[in-house]
Design a protein around this motif. Sequence first.
Motif: not given
Length: 290
Positions: A1-14, A25-31, A33-38
Amino acid sequence: MAHYQITLDDQTIQALVGQKDQAFALLLQQVLNQVLEAEVTEHLQADRYERTEDRRGYRNGSRSRQLTTRVGTLTLEVPRTRDGEFSPTLFERYQRHEKALVLTLMEMVVNGVSTRKIRRVTEELCGTEFSKSTVSDLAKGLEAAVQQWRTRSLAETPYPFLIVDALVLKIRENGAVRSRSGCVVTGINAAGYREILGFWIGDSESKQTWTAVFTDLKDRGLTGVDLVVSDDHRGLRQAIEQQFQGASWQRCQTHLTRNILDAAPKAVQDELHGRLRALFEAPDRATVDT
């Protein structure tokens, strides 16, 4: 099973802290996109600009693709590789769900659900609505399946009994509504199971129309017809006698009952209908005589 390390920018956290409507929606989009890159990194066995003997290819930019979810429409950057062999598992799952949705919408079209209701259902389920043109395209997607069903071979199973009837339908043609005859043929096999063999649209219920229907059935391999049940339409009977020589013909009880009731006074129609049903459903001749 793959493991992913996800990071969030300030805009999403705020946005999450402020509980804005588009935050998830913004959170899911960032997650995603990082899954695709991984996923592409795992596929190539190398990170961006990484030099390694295990590398199995090279990146070739990305393409934007929208994904409709319950929290909104996401814009994803799908990585591409030079050999074109990378395929994200995310969209494989999405396509399976999308296919199930499309098949459900097709079934709604077949069952006569209005475009307005379909748009309301899809908006409730997906957060977006299907336009009239999209629903029309879905209906066109049924044409191949319908054509395959209409032209299927009948050679494998003999049908000793046929039930033949026509319906008057209102069809829109060239901007005008016209009456057309819908011809339906139901076959009953030796085991007693019914199957609709086909459906045809004709200008009118005539000998020529029914001859074309029966010719099509025989071209598809229809054999073994011993009895044909229909109403007493003269053109239909002539086509039956011509196309199924040697087969017996029986007048449809439903049509015969309707003809008798139409000729009877309204005051006695209910009683007469009951007597006719008892006559037709009698188990033997002795019961009929009594």
